[in-house]
Design a protein around this motif. Structure first.
Motif, PDB file in Angstrom:
ATOM      1  N   GLN A 309       0.813  -1.217   0.000  1.00 14.13           N
ATOM      2  CA  GLN A 309       0.000   0.000   0.000  1.00 14.13           C
ATOM      3  C   GLN A 309       0.847   1.269   0.000  1.00 14.13           C
ATOM      4  O   GLN A 309       0.501   2.257  -0.647  1.00 14.13           O
ATOM      5  N   THR A 310       1.966   1.276   0.732  1.00 10.85           N
ATOM      6  CA  THR A 310       2.788   2.491   0.807  1.00 10.85           C
ATOM      7  C   THR A 310       3.362   2.857  -0.556  1.00 10.85           C
ATOM      8  O   THR A 310       3.446   4.037  -0.908  1.00 10.85           O
ATOM      9  N   LEU A 311       3.768   1.849  -1.325  1.00 11.87           N
ATOM     10  CA  LEU A 311       4.297   2.118  -2.662  1.00 11.87           C
ATOM     11  C   LEU A 311       3.191   2.646  -3.570  1.00 11.87           C
ATOM     12  O   LEU A 311       3.400   3.612  -4.316  1.00 11.87           O
ATOM     13  N   VAL A 312       2.035   2.025  -3.507  1.00 12.30           N
ATOM     14  CA  VAL A 312       0.912   2.450  -4.345  1.00 12.30           C
ATOM     15  C   VAL A 312       0.529   3.901  -4.038  1.00 12.30           C
ATOM     16  O   VAL A 312       0.285   4.702  -4.945  1.00 12.30           O
ATOM     17  N   GLN A 313       0.503   4.253  -2.755  1.00 15.76           N
ATOM     18  CA  GLN A 313       0.166   5.626  -2.378  1.00 15.76           C
ATOM     19  C   GLN A 313       1.196   6.608  -2.917  1.00 15.76           C
ATOM     20  O   GLN A 313       0.861   7.720  -3.349  1.00 15.76           O
ATOM     21  N   ALA A 314       2.475   6.216  -2.912  1.00 16.70           N
ATOM     22  CA  ALA A 314       3.533   7.096  -3.407  1.00 16.70           C
ATOM     23  C   ALA A 314       3.439   7.296  -4.913  1.00 16.70           C
ATOM     24  O   ALA A 314       3.875   8.318  -5.446  1.00 16.70           O
ATOM     25  N   VAL A 315       2.862   6.323  -5.613  1.00 16.93           N
ATOM     26  CA  VAL A 315       2.719   6.415  -7.067  1.00 16.93           C
ATOM     27  C   VAL A 315       1.693   7.476  -7.456  1.00 16.93           C
ATOM     28  O   VAL A 315       1.828   8.137  -8.487  1.00 16.93           O
ATOM     29  N   ILE A 316       0.662   7.651  -6.628  1.00 16.39           N
ATOM     30  CA  ILE A 316      -0.397   8.603  -6.954  1.00 16.39           C
ATOM     31  C   ILE A 316       0.126  10.028  -6.832  1.00 16.39           C
ATOM     32  O   ILE A 316       0.609  10.451  -5.780  1.00 16.39           O
ATOM     33  N   LEU A 317       0.022  10.782  -7.912  1.00 15.12           N
ATOM     34  CA  LEU A 317       0.526  12.157  -7.955  1.00 15.12           C
ATOM     35  C   LEU A 317      -0.610  13.142  -7.679  1.00 15.12           C
ATOM     36  O   LEU A 317      -1.481  13.341  -8.534  1.00 15.12           O
ATOM     37  N   PRO A 318      -0.615  13.774  -6.509  1.00 10.85           N
ATOM     38  CA  PRO A 318      -1.644  14.784  -6.235  1.00 10.85           C
ATOM     39  C   PRO A 318      -1.316  16.092  -6.958  1.00 10.85           C
ATOM     40  O   PRO A 318      -0.197  16.304  -7.410  1.00 10.85           O
ATOM     41  N   GLU A 319      -2.304  16.966  -7.042  1.00 10.58           N
ATOM     42  CA  GLU A 319      -2.076  18.266  -7.663  1.00 10.58           C
ATOM     43  C   GLU A 319      -1.105  19.111  -6.837  1.00 10.58           C
ATOM     44  O   GLU A 319      -0.248  19.809  -7.369  1.00 10.58           O
ATOM     45  N   SER A 325       1.977  11.984   0.751  1.00 10.73           N
ATOM     46  CA  SER A 325       1.904  11.378   2.084  1.00 10.73           C
ATOM     47  C   SER A 325       3.205  10.755   2.560  1.00 10.73           C
ATOM     48  O   SER A 325       3.273  10.229   3.669  1.00 10.73           O
ATOM     49  N   SER A 326       4.264  10.787   1.737  1.00 11.97           N
ATOM     50  CA  SER A 326       5.512  10.135   2.132  1.00 11.97           C
ATOM     51  C   SER A 326       6.678  10.800   1.420  1.00 11.97           C
ATOM     52  O   SER A 326       6.499  11.534   0.434  1.00 11.97           O
ATOM     53  N   LEU A 327       7.888  10.536   1.899  1.00 16.08           N
ATOM     54  CA  LEU A 327       9.094  11.069   1.259  1.00 16.08           C
ATOM     55  C   LEU A 327       9.235  10.559  -0.181  1.00 16.08           C
ATOM     56  O   LEU A 327       9.511  11.361  -1.087  1.00 16.08           O
ATOM     57  N   PRO A 328       9.050   9.249  -0.443  1.00 15.12           N
ATOM     58  CA  PRO A 328       9.099   8.801  -1.841  1.00 15.12           C
ATOM     59  C   PRO A 328       8.050   9.491  -2.712  1.00 15.12           C
ATOM     60  O   PRO A 328       8.292   9.764  -3.884  1.00 15.12           O
TER      61      PRO A 328
END
Length: 373
Positions: A309-319, A325-328
Motif C-alpha cells: 500500500q505504501t508504494l501504491v500511495q507514493a505512485v499517486i501524484l496529487p495536484e 503522504s511520504s518522502l518517496p
C-alpha cells in the motif's frame, strides 16, 4: 442490501459449489456479504435492483453461456467490481491473458490464500478513495496488462534457497530488451556508476533486485499495449518514464539518502509509464468528466498485482505537493515536475516543504544537471 463492509457475488450453475464457496468465504471473510446467483441470465435483473458488488466470481463454463460473457455484462453494469473467473481447465489461462475483462484467474482447486488475495485487493482499492466515476473508468479500461511472466519467474527464483545472481542473469539474458536496459542503467553516470561493465551479473548486482524487478515490470507489462500503440509513442513513453525514474534516484542520491530509498524512488517514478500508456489508449466513449489521472491508473494496476500500500500511495501524484503522504511521494512529485517542466520553479509553499525535508540543495543540483545535459 447486505449489511457488511464489502459484497461479493458468486455466479455458478452448480448449486453445491455455490454453497461450498459461500461457506468458505463466510468463514475467512467475516466482513464480506456473500451473494449467490445460480442462473447467470438473471444477472442484469439482480444488478438493476441495486446490488453493488465489490467482487464478482463466475465459473467459466456454464450451460449456454461462458464466464467471459458474464463478466462483460458486469463490466458494463457494475464496472467498480473486480472480476474473477473460475475454471477447472488450467490451459484456459492462455485464453484469458489478453482480455481486459478479467482481473483474476483462479484454477480449481484453489486455496484460501488465493481467495484472500483477491479480496485483499478489493479492500486496498477502497483505501485509495477513488471516486465512483474514477473506479468506473478504471473498471472499463480497454487494455489491462497482466503481471509479466518474466516477473513471475524472477519472483519464484528469488524464493529458492539455492538462488544465485548468475542464475537470474541467465534468465534475463534471454530477453534482449530487458538485458540491454539493465546494462544501460548499470553504466549510467547519472545513477552514480563510473566504471563501465558488460557483465549482466554485475549489472544486476549494481542495480539491486528491487530495481531489476521494477525494470522487468515496466518493460514487459507494456507488451500488452504494443499492439494498440505505434512504435514511436510507445518508445517515447518508455524513455520518458526511465528518464523520470533516473531523476528521482539522482535527487535522492544528491540528498544523501540511502540506497534503499534511492531505489524505491526510482521504481515509484518508473511506474508512471503504466498509466501513461493506458491514458494514451483512452476510448472516445469515455467522457472527460469520468477520466482518471494517469497515476491513478498506475496505482490501480499495482494494487491488482499485489504491491504494498505504501508504494501504491507514493505512485499517486496529487495536484499539490502538500498532499504527498511520504518522502518517496514527494521525490516522485519533484521528479515528475522536473521531467515535464525543465525550468519548473517551486512556489513558496512547495519550497518550504522541500526545505523541511532537506531536499532543496538536491533539487537545485538536479535542475542544474538537467540544464547541463
Amino acid at each position: 442490501m447486505p449489511d457488511k463492509d464489502f459484497v461479493v457475488l458468486l455466479i455458478d450453475d452448480d448449486e453445491l459449489l455455490l454453497r461450498a464457496l459461500r461457506r468458505t468465504l463466510s468463514r475467512i471473510l467475516p466482513n464480506w456479504a456473500v451473494e449467490t446467483l445460480q442462473d447467470p441470465y438473471q444477472l442484469t435483473e439482480l444488478l438493476s435492483k441495486g446490488l453493488m458488488p465489490d467482487v464478482v466470481f463466475t465459473d467459466r463454463l456454464m450451460p449456454g453461456i461462458q464466464g467471459e460473457q458474464v463478466l462483460q455484462q458486469v463490466q458494463q453494469l457494475s464496472p467498480i467490481a473486480l472480476r474473477c473467473i473460475l475454471t477447472a481447465d488450467n490451459s484456459a489461462d492462455l485464453l484469458v491473458q489478453d482480455t481486459a475483462l478479467i482481473h483474476f484467474f483462479l484454477a480449481k482447486p484453489f486455496t484460501d490464500e488465493q481467495l484472500q488475495q483477491v479480496f485483499s485487493c478489493a479492500e486496498r482499492l477502497r483505501v485509495l478513495n477513488f471516486s465512483a466515476a474514477e473506479r468506473a473508468y478504471l473498471g472499463r479500461l480497454s487494455v489491462l496488462p497482466v503481471l509479466p511472466p518474466l516477473y513471475k519467474k524472477i519472483e519464484a527464483m528469488l524464493h529458492k534457497d539455492e538462488f544465485q545472481l548468475r542464475d537470474l542473469a541467465e534468465l534475463v539474458s534471454h530477453d534482449p530488451v530487458v538485458s540491454s536496459r539493465l546494462l544501460q542503467l548499470a553504466n549510467s553516470a547519472f545513477l552514480g556508476f563510473s566504471r563501465p561493465t558488460l557483465s549482466l551479473t554485475e549489472a544486476i548486482n549494481r542495480l539491486g533486485l528491487d530495481m531489476v524487478k521494477s525494470v522487468v515490470l515496466a518493460l514487459k507489462s507494456g507488451v500488452a499495449y504494443q499492439s494498440h500503440i505505434s512504435t514511436t509513442p510507445y518508445q517515447r513513453i518508455t524513455e520518458q518514464a526511465f528518464h523520470q525514474a533516473c531523476l528521482a534516484r539522482y535527487l535522492c542520491k544528491e540528498a544523501n539518502l540511502g540506497t534503499e530509498i534511492q531505489d524505491y524512488a526510482f521504481l515509484v517514478s518508473l511506474f508512471d509509464c503504466l498509466g501513461w500508456m493506458a491514458e494514451h489508449l483512452q476510448q472516445p466513449s469515455m467522457a472527460d468528466e469520468d477520466s482518471c489521472h494517469f497515476s491513478m491508473i498506475s496505482a490501480y494496476l499495482l494494487t491488482l498485482w499485489g504491491f504494498e500500500q505504501t508504494l501504491v500511495q507514493a505512485v499517486i501524484l496529487p495536484e499539490e505537493l502538500s498532499d504527498c503522504s511520504s518522502l518517496p511521494g514527494v521525490v516522485h512529485w519533484l521528479a515528475h515536475k522536473a521531467a515535464q517542466h525543465k525550468d519548473y520553479e517551486l512556489d513558496e509553499d512547495e519550497r518550504h516543504i522541500v526545505e523541511s525535508l532537506q531536499l532543496y540543495p538536491a533539487w537545485t543540483e538536479l535542475q542544474a544537471s538537467i540544464k547541463t545535459n
